[in-house]
Structure formats: structure tokens, C-alpha cells
Enzyme design. Structure first.
Site, PDB file in Angstrom:
ATOM      1  N   HIS A  19     -26.981  28.522  -8.180  1.00 28.29           N
ATOM      2  CA  HIS A  19     -27.162  29.978  -8.287  1.00 28.29           C
ATOM      3  C   HIS A  19     -28.647  30.334  -8.208  1.00 28.29           C
ATOM      4  CE1 HIS A  19     -23.256  29.786 -10.821  1.00 28.29           C
ATOM      5  NE2 HIS A  19     -22.944  30.405  -9.697  1.00 28.29           N
ATOM      6  N   LYS A  43      -9.909  34.628 -16.903  1.00 25.79           N
ATOM      7  CA  LYS A  43     -10.459  33.370 -16.405  1.00 25.79           C
ATOM      8  C   LYS A  43     -10.736  32.362 -17.523  1.00 25.79           C
ATOM      9  CE  LYS A  43     -12.453  33.375 -11.876  1.00 25.79           C
ATOM     10  NZ  LYS A  43     -13.643  33.038 -11.084  1.00 25.79           N
ATOM     11  N   ARG A  92     -21.835  27.316   0.010  1.00 20.55           N
ATOM     12  CA  ARG A  92     -22.152  25.879  -0.018  1.00 20.55           C
ATOM     13  C   ARG A  92     -21.453  25.246   1.179  1.00 20.55           C
ATOM     14  NH1 ARG A  92     -19.976  25.647  -5.976  1.00 20.55           N
ATOM     15  NH2 ARG A  92     -18.498  26.808  -4.741  1.00 20.55           N
ATOM     16  N   SER A 130     -20.131  25.594 -11.101  1.00 20.15           N
ATOM     17  CA  SER A 130     -20.045  25.698 -12.562  1.00 20.15           C
ATOM     18  C   SER A 130     -18.857  24.871 -13.058  1.00 20.15           C
ATOM     19  CB  SER A 130     -19.851  27.154 -12.981  1.00 20.15           C
ATOM     20  OG  SER A 130     -20.937  27.936 -12.563  1.00 20.15           O
TER      21      SER A 130
HETATM   22  O1  PNS Z   1     -18.197  33.350  -9.256  1.00 21.35           O
HETATM   23  P1  PNS Z   1     -16.892  33.794  -8.678  1.00 21.35           P
HETATM   24  O2  PNS Z   1     -15.802  33.584  -9.690  1.00 21.35           O
HETATM   25  O3  PNS Z   1     -16.590  33.161  -7.357  1.00 21.35           O
HETATM   26  O4  PNS Z   1     -17.013  35.402  -8.409  1.00 21.35           O
HETATM   27  C1  PNS Z   1     -15.935  36.136  -7.921  1.00 21.35           C
HETATM   28  C2  PNS Z   1     -16.230  37.645  -7.927  1.00 21.35           C
HETATM   29  C3  PNS Z   1     -16.664  38.096  -9.299  1.00 21.35           C
HETATM   30  C4  PNS Z   1     -17.332  37.951  -6.935  1.00 21.35           C
HETATM   31  C5  PNS Z   1     -14.914  38.376  -7.487  1.00 21.35           C
HETATM   32  O5  PNS Z   1     -13.847  37.910  -8.246  1.00 21.35           O
HETATM   33  C6  PNS Z   1     -14.984  39.911  -7.632  1.00 21.35           C
HETATM   34  O6  PNS Z   1     -15.753  40.561  -6.964  1.00 21.35           O
HETATM   35  N1  PNS Z   1     -14.176  40.464  -8.542  1.00 21.35           N
HETATM   36  C7  PNS Z   1     -14.154  41.897  -8.816  1.00 21.35           C
HETATM   37  C8  PNS Z   1     -12.814  42.532  -8.430  1.00 21.35           C
HETATM   38  C9  PNS Z   1     -12.809  42.980  -6.985  1.00 21.35           C
HETATM   39  O7  PNS Z   1     -13.615  43.778  -6.551  1.00 21.35           O
HETATM   40  N2  PNS Z   1     -11.835  42.451  -6.215  1.00 21.35           N
HETATM   41  C10 PNS Z   1     -11.577  42.861  -4.835  1.00 21.35           C
HETATM   42  C11 PNS Z   1     -12.397  42.151  -3.801  1.00 21.35           C
HETATM   43  S1  PNS Z   1     -11.836  40.535  -3.507  1.00 21.35           S
END
Ligand code: PNS
Length: 161
Positions: A19, A43, A92, A130
Site C-alpha cells: 500500500h 468482513k 499487483r 494484508s
Molecule cells: O482493500 P479492498 O478490500 O480490496 O477494497 C475494496 C473496496 C473498499 C475498494 C470496495 O469494496 C468498495 O469500493 N466498496 C464500497 C462499496 C461500493 O462502492 N461498491 C460498488 C462498486 S464495486
């Protein structure tokens, strides 16, 4: 705020050197970055939101152009609320691509004014996440050098080492 602003969303449970590589690269392009932690109790994160905020703030305390925030609901709505139009994500390996592509297209469907931008992490962090770090740390595996020292200490504390 003036200048280019990007939102870097994620779970950050916990923040890793991968990150940080994305953050450092992004700061060469954007004037300000909001690190936005998704508040998603489903989660079952290892670290609470407060712990994650504290860890990120501590690791990035030397940088004045970073804000750490929490969001829930739709990411695109949050991005607009923050007066940005950029979602920043790290990529990645190829395996990330499918999920990221799906998310970027969905976000675009939800709001065409929000652009998704991807930066590659440094090759050194290509294999870390993570999740894999938490797994190794849970068995007292040596994860030093993959996360900042303060995060390494927090992981050890969590797992009772
Ligand atoms: O670190 P992560 O878990 O890969 O992050 C995922 C994240 C937070 C970017 C994604 O789950 C997100 O944007 N969630 C918010 C809900 C949302 O907007 N969902 C619709 C688009 S897929």
C-alpha cells in the site's frame, strides 16, 4: 482544496509496504490523497477502524498531504462528496486484474464522472497482501520487512507473540 486529489480506498487491515508503495507513487502524480477505509463489519477485520486509522496515520505522519478517513456506502458517492473524481487502486499480479476491472466498470456505470486509475506496486511487494501477511503473522511467521515496523509490532501484539 485545490490541486489534484485522489481517493485511495481499501480495507487496509492492516496497511502493508505494498500500500505504501502505491501511496508514494501516487504522491508524485496527485497533490493530495485521501486514504479511505471502508467500514464493512461483514468482513470481520482483525483491526478495528480506530486501530487501522492510527496505524496509517503513524506510518504516514511525515506527509502533510494525506488525509485518512472512513467511508461506508458507495465509493463513487464518497469520492464526489470529497470533491474528487479519481479512485486510485494498486495492481499487483494478473490475478488482481479481474476483480479490479469489474469494480472499475461498476463504478463507471454508477458514476461516469469518476475515473479509476491503477498504479503498479513495486515488484518487491508483488506477492504480499494484508490477508497473507495476517496468516503468516498468526503462526508467528517473520513478516518484518513486508509491513512497517509499527504494524509488525501491532500484528505481534494481536496474535500474542
Ligand atoms: O482493500 P479492498 O478490500 O480490496 O477494497 C475494496 C473496496 C473498499 C475498494 C470496495 O469494496 C468498495 O469500493 N466498496 C464500497 C462499496 C461500493 O462502492 N461498491 C460498488 C462498486 S464495486
Amino acid at each position: 482544496m485545490s490541486g489534484r486529489l485522489a481517493v485511495y480506498p481499501g480495507t487496509f487491515d492492516p496497511i502493508t509496504n505494498g500500500h505504501l508503495s502505491i501511496v508514494n507513487r501516487a504522491l508524485k502524480i496527485f497533490d493530495k490523497l485521501i486514504i479511505a477505509i471502508l467500514n464493512n463489519p461483514q468482513k470481520e477485520p482483525l483491526f478495528s477502524i480506530e486501530e487501522r486509522i492510527a496505524m496509517i496515520k503513524d506510518v504516514l505522519k511525515s506527509k502533510s498531504n494525506i488525509e485518512v478517513d472512513v467511508f461506508d456506502g458507495l465509493l463513487v458517492d464518497y469520492v464526489i462528496e470529497k470533491k474528487s473524481n479519481v479512485v486510485l487502486r494498486g495492481i499487483r499480479a494478473l490475478s488482481d486484474f479481474e476483480y479490479e476491472f469489474q469494480m472499475a466498470l461498476m463504478n463507471r456505470k454508477l458514476n461516469r464522472d469518476v475515473q479509476s486509475i491503477f498504479l503498479m506496486t513495486d515488484y518487491k511487494w508483488f506477492y504480499i497482501s494484508s490477508t497473507i501477511i495476517k496468516e503468516a503473522a498468526s503462526f508467528n511467521g517473520d513478516i518484518s520487512g513486508l509491513v512497517p515496523p509499527s504494524v509488525c509490532r501491532k500484528l505481534k501484539e494481536k496474535f500474542g507473540y
